[in-house]
Design an enzyme around this catalytic site. Structure first.
Site, PDB file in Angstrom:
ATOM      1  N   HIS A 136       0.834  -1.204   0.000  1.00 41.72           N
ATOM      2  CA  HIS A 136       0.000   0.000   0.000  1.00 41.72           C
ATOM      3  C   HIS A 136       0.872   1.259   0.000  1.00 41.72           C
ATOM      4  O   HIS A 136       0.624   2.196  -0.773  1.00 41.72           O
ATOM      5  CB  HIS A 136      -0.904  -0.030   1.234  1.00 41.72           C
ATOM      6  CG  HIS A 136      -1.765   1.181   1.407  1.00 41.72           C
ATOM      7  ND1 HIS A 136      -3.081   1.225   1.014  1.00 41.72           N
ATOM      8  CD2 HIS A 136      -1.505   2.412   1.941  1.00 41.72           C
ATOM      9  CE1 HIS A 136      -3.590   2.420   1.291  1.00 41.72           C
ATOM     10  NE2 HIS A 136      -2.653   3.152   1.861  1.00 41.72           N
ATOM     11  N   GLU A 137       1.886   1.271   0.835  1.00 38.23           N
ATOM     12  CA  GLU A 137       2.764   2.442   0.918  1.00 38.23           C
ATOM     13  C   GLU A 137       3.581   2.621  -0.360  1.00 38.23           C
ATOM     14  O   GLU A 137       3.772   3.748  -0.837  1.00 38.23           O
ATOM     15  CB  GLU A 137       3.690   2.313   2.125  1.00 38.23           C
ATOM     16  CG  GLU A 137       2.968   2.383   3.454  1.00 38.23           C
ATOM     17  CD  GLU A 137       2.131   3.648   3.589  1.00 38.23           C
ATOM     18  OE1 GLU A 137       2.697   4.743   3.430  1.00 38.23           O
ATOM     19  OE2 GLU A 137       0.924   3.545   3.814  1.00 38.23           O
ATOM     20  N   HIS A 140       1.452   4.221  -3.014  1.00 39.41           N
ATOM     21  CA  HIS A 140       1.370   5.676  -2.871  1.00 39.41           C
ATOM     22  C   HIS A 140       2.543   6.346  -3.585  1.00 39.41           C
ATOM     23  O   HIS A 140       2.371   7.367  -4.276  1.00 39.41           O
ATOM     24  CB  HIS A 140       1.393   6.076  -1.396  1.00 39.41           C
ATOM     25  CG  HIS A 140       0.058   6.059  -0.724  1.00 39.41           C
ATOM     26  ND1 HIS A 140      -1.043   6.710  -1.228  1.00 39.41           N
ATOM     27  CD2 HIS A 140      -0.354   5.486   0.443  1.00 39.41           C
ATOM     28  CE1 HIS A 140      -2.072   6.545  -0.422  1.00 39.41           C
ATOM     29  NE2 HIS A 140      -1.687   5.801   0.598  1.00 39.41           N
ATOM     30  N   GLU A 199      -6.206   7.078  -1.634  1.00 40.66           N
ATOM     31  CA  GLU A 199      -6.287   5.893  -0.783  1.00 40.66           C
ATOM     32  C   GLU A 199      -6.821   4.687  -1.549  1.00 40.66           C
ATOM     33  O   GLU A 199      -6.321   3.576  -1.409  1.00 40.66           O
ATOM     34  CB  GLU A 199      -7.180   6.175   0.426  1.00 40.66           C
ATOM     35  CG  GLU A 199      -6.490   6.965   1.520  1.00 40.66           C
ATOM     36  CD  GLU A 199      -5.334   6.196   2.124  1.00 40.66           C
ATOM     37  OE1 GLU A 199      -5.562   5.148   2.760  1.00 40.66           O
ATOM     38  OE2 GLU A 199      -4.188   6.633   1.951  1.00 40.66           O
TER      39      GLU A 199
END
Length: 269
Positions: A136-137, A140, A199
């Site tokens: 997820h990071e 981003h 997100e």
């Protein structure tokens, strides 16, 4: 005078919108990606010198962070190659470190600079869930959400002409905006929240990357249920200040899961 300043800022914003190669979404990108990666590398090394890095050769958790990072990078390289977007990863020099801290946090800066805090591990509880968080990071960073957040904050805080100077000189103001965009350090002012679109994009591609790396993306559901439980105290974990963990998020993850499972192949199969 105000009209002139507003026009300059507006013109800067319009001229600096670009389409992200992975998400296909137009986003504000005032910063040159190479400049951001250079600033990120500098700030990353400074962060590591000011915090206690756990040795991967002497600690199983640190070894796990390195293993998760390496497998995710292999999956990302494969995904970008399949899409004909290998050039998008130019300049990425991946690093993954575990830092001894009670904070429930993790982040990935532009150029692939990853940190996981030991305080996150009691919530992830297993390697697959950790992969979901790190994926997820990384998503981003790859979706250039940091550039987008920094650009928006720069227009608000610095204005048009001052912004160009800050970017070119890699000023302290620009570096502070970089740090606050990624939630690094405690003296950089308020953290810049991710938007719902950002997100959702990070959730989607984080699931895909972790699945391609051989980790079951379904671990995301109980992970975020644990995240929700962790936020029940008087002060939520730092990680949740920029990563909302409402029931709606878990519902979105369920919606994204069928796509992610198409990429999932357990290691050794």
């Amino acid at each position: 005078m105000y009209k002139v300043m507003f026009a300059a800022v507006l013109a800067t914003g319009i001229a600096s919108c670009s389409q992200n190669s992975i998400t296909g979404r137009n986003q504000l990108s005032l910063y040159n990606e190479a400049d951001i990666q250079s600033m990120a590398a500098q700030q990353y090394q400074q962060f590591l010198t000011e915090n206690k890095v756990v040795s991967a050769s002497a600690n199983k958790d640190a070894e796990m962070v390195r293993r998760v990072g390496a497998r995710l990078v292999q999956a990302i390289n494969r995904y970008y190659s399949q899409k004909g977007l290998t050039k998008e990863l130019e300049g990425y020099k991946w690093e993954y470190n575990l830092v001894d801290s009670k904070e429930v946090n993790a982040w990935c800066m532009p150029g692939g600079k990853i940190v996981v805090y030991t305080g996150l591990l009691p919530i992830t509880q297993n390697e697959a869930a950790l992969a979901v968080v790190v994926g997820h990071e990384i998503a981003h960073a790859l979706a250039k959400h940091g550039n987008e957040r920094m650009s928006q904050a720069s227009l608000q805080q610095l204005g048009g002409v001052a912004l160009q100077t800050a970017i070119a000189n890699k000023s302290a103001a620009a570096q502070n905006i970089l740090l606050s965009a990624y939630g690094i350090g405690s003296n950089v002012g308020a953290l810049l929240p991710f938007s719902r679109k950002q997100e959702l994009e990070a959730d989607r591609y984080g699931l895909i990357f972790s699945a391609m790396a051989g980790y079951n993306p379904q671990e995301a559901i109980p992970l975020w249920e644990r995240m929700k439980a962790a936020s029940g105290g008087s002060k939520p974990p730092e990680f949740l200040s920029t990563h909302p963990a409402e029931d709606t998020r878990i519902a979105r993850l369920r919606e994204l899961m069928p796509e992610a499972m198409k990429y999932y192949k357990p290691v050794g199969k």
